[in-house]
Design an enzyme around this catalytic site. Sequence first.
Site, mmCIF file in Angstrom:
data_model
loop_
_atom_site.group_PDB
_atom_site.id
_atom_site.type_symbol
_atom_site.label_atom_id
_atom_site.label_comp_id
_atom_site.label_asym_id
_atom_site.label_seq_id
_atom_site.Cartn_x
_atom_site.Cartn_y
_atom_site.Cartn_z
ATOM 1 C CD GLU A 44 -8.840 2.863 -0.097
ATOM 2 O OE1 GLU A 44 -9.137 2.570 -1.258
ATOM 3 O OE2 GLU A 44 -8.806 2.032 0.836
ATOM 4 C CD GLU A 51 -13.571 -1.972 -1.112
ATOM 5 O OE1 GLU A 51 -13.714 -3.092 -1.642
ATOM 6 O OE2 GLU A 51 -12.885 -1.072 -1.616
HETATM 7 C C1 XIL Z 1 -5.935 -1.736 -4.430
HETATM 8 C C2 XIL Z 1 -4.455 -1.515 -4.628
HETATM 9 O O1 XIL Z 1 -4.228 -0.158 -4.909
HETATM 10 C C3 XIL Z 1 -3.941 -2.406 -5.708
HETATM 11 O O2 XIL Z 1 -2.532 -2.279 -5.861
HETATM 12 C C4 XIL Z 1 -4.310 -3.841 -5.376
HETATM 13 O O3 XIL Z 1 -3.828 -4.710 -6.333
HETATM 14 C C5 XIL Z 1 -5.799 -3.956 -5.220
HETATM 15 O O4 XIL Z 1 -6.221 -3.085 -4.211
HETATM 16 N N1 XIL Z 1 -10.199 -0.084 -2.218
HETATM 17 C C6 XIL Z 1 -9.335 -0.507 -1.241
HETATM 18 C C7 XIL Z 1 -7.909 -0.710 -1.573
HETATM 19 O O5 XIL Z 1 -9.717 -0.587 -0.083
HETATM 20 O O6 XIL Z 1 -7.330 -1.720 -0.792
HETATM 21 C C8 XIL Z 1 -7.725 -1.006 -3.035
HETATM 22 O O7 XIL Z 1 -6.328 -1.048 -3.295
HETATM 23 C C9 XIL Z 1 -8.406 0.030 -3.877
HETATM 24 C C10 XIL Z 1 -9.878 0.024 -3.618
#
Ligand code: XIL
Length: 581
Positions: free
Chosen positions: A485, A369
Amino acid sequence: MRVRRSVVSAVACVLLAGASMSCTGGSAPAPGPVADLLDGRDWAHFAGAEPTRSGVRITRLDRRITRQDGSGGQPNPPVNLRGPHLVFQGGVRVEARLIRTDGTDAYLHLYGETPVVYDEWRHERRGVRIGVVGGRLRFDRWDGDSDRPAVTRTFGRGFGDDVRLAVDVRGDRLVLEADGNVVGTVPARDVFRHRRIWFGADAGDGGRGWTLGELRAMPLGRGRVSVRDAPALKVPRSTDALRDLAAGLRRPIRMGTALAAGPLLTDGAYRRTAGEEFSMLTPENDFKAQFVQPRRGVFAFEEGDTLVDFADANGMRVHAHTLVWFEALPSWMRAEMTHEDRRRVMTEHIRAVAGHFRGKVAEWDVVNEPMSDEDEDYTNGNRGVRPHLWFEAMGEQYMDIAFRTAKEADPHAVLYLNEYGVEEDGPRWDALYALLVRLKQRGVPIDGVGFQNHEYAAEDRTDPEVFRRKVRALAGLGLKARVSEMDVLVGEGEEDVQARQFAGKLAVCAEEPNCTSFSTWGFTDGYGSTADIRHYPPSPGDALPWDAAYEAKSTYWALRDVLGRTRRRPPQAPDGQGAVG
Ligand code: XIL
């Protein structure tokens, strides 16, 4: 490695072979046969613990979960889910010996229900913690209705450095003993209503750690206690799951999902579905900085190792996540420091973590990110790059340094940048594309880009054909792409919207030669990161292909349809670019 000690104090129970053993209490009120929970049991996969000749050494991890903005710091002590747990009927007694050498506060946790990590938050369920804090005994009981304990009590005084604790679970009471004397009684409420106890241990202030010298359990009265070890990680395979369909494509891709070590070890349906349906996993949280390096130079890789072992047992590839991010950082990493020190913290973290998993993970999200959400960062010279702590210290070059360091630490890993909100046209995508061009020009060893594809709201829905153009643009730069994701939060009666979105993105990935994998962010709503956590217990989201009861939704069948269809009519792949490793 398991704990091995020469003196076995428990006889009847440990003689039984196999993963579980039973100890049945007689009719006498005295404790029944004793089960040793250290000897021959697994404490080597317990974060912060080191099995030694005199017991299990517990290091001070001070592991916490910070909120997205870096505030807070909810305790996240490890649970020995790969070690023994108890299943009991009637009364049970747990005895422990806590040996302190440098005054460290020592805590033993007895979990009736194991915690679940959701979004920047640990759902603390039922359990108790007993500690020797200073010279006093401290007791806390969590009732599954708050992060905070429902009951906190302190007992006695003047306890020394070697304390023998005992907890009797007798119906609705917990009786606490220290050094052979009853020090207090507290209501048990429903804390062990499932008649199971998992163990955890934690070191608090005062020093560097302590040693769990003994841990035993025995039935009380007519009770029964059996000790269970963690389940085998290998699960039965089918030949007709998502992963098989994707492997059967003319140009195979991997079907992936984000996983967490906790449910993998405690929930059989989760474990079986994950291993059966997916050929790739991404650690949802267990590789993030606040989990693996909670204190500077103190690493806790055990949950991550469990995920790697699960992948290994089930023929899955690990897409590791993530080395450099501005979230999920332990507070020490956010502290004020010189630019030089900040850079050192980043490179040391990458070297340690990518080095630990070298050869065990296939791919890394090196930079997560990097693009900004603020309009001003697109006009003020930042070129759309998020001005977080790593950027402040090194400028955009933090990415060059991160990729090069990761490459040195694990030369064979495939290195990705991972981003959200770039599946569609707009300044974010334009800025990312320009950044990728600059990285390539500077010879940065980046191999691909992950498109997160989170759709949390109706305005997040993106068009698969627009996404296809992005994937092709990357191909033009010689980069791989992946859906990294995906989750699609919908509402009542909108299952078809979700199915369409998932299927559309999968079709693009299956057809575009440089798209290597399609990963969902979890697979069952039961542990989905879109759960509503504003109340206890959290209510599940609906963003994933399986519901909370592991019923496959139409989204799952739509994904299968895409893979079946693509197999029958393979796309014209002009070259071998992006072949799956
Ligand atoms: C999220 C997880 O799903 C949660 O359990 C955690 O508390 C916070 O992070 N983008 C990403 C992931 O790259 O690492 C994030 O995951 C969701 C958004």
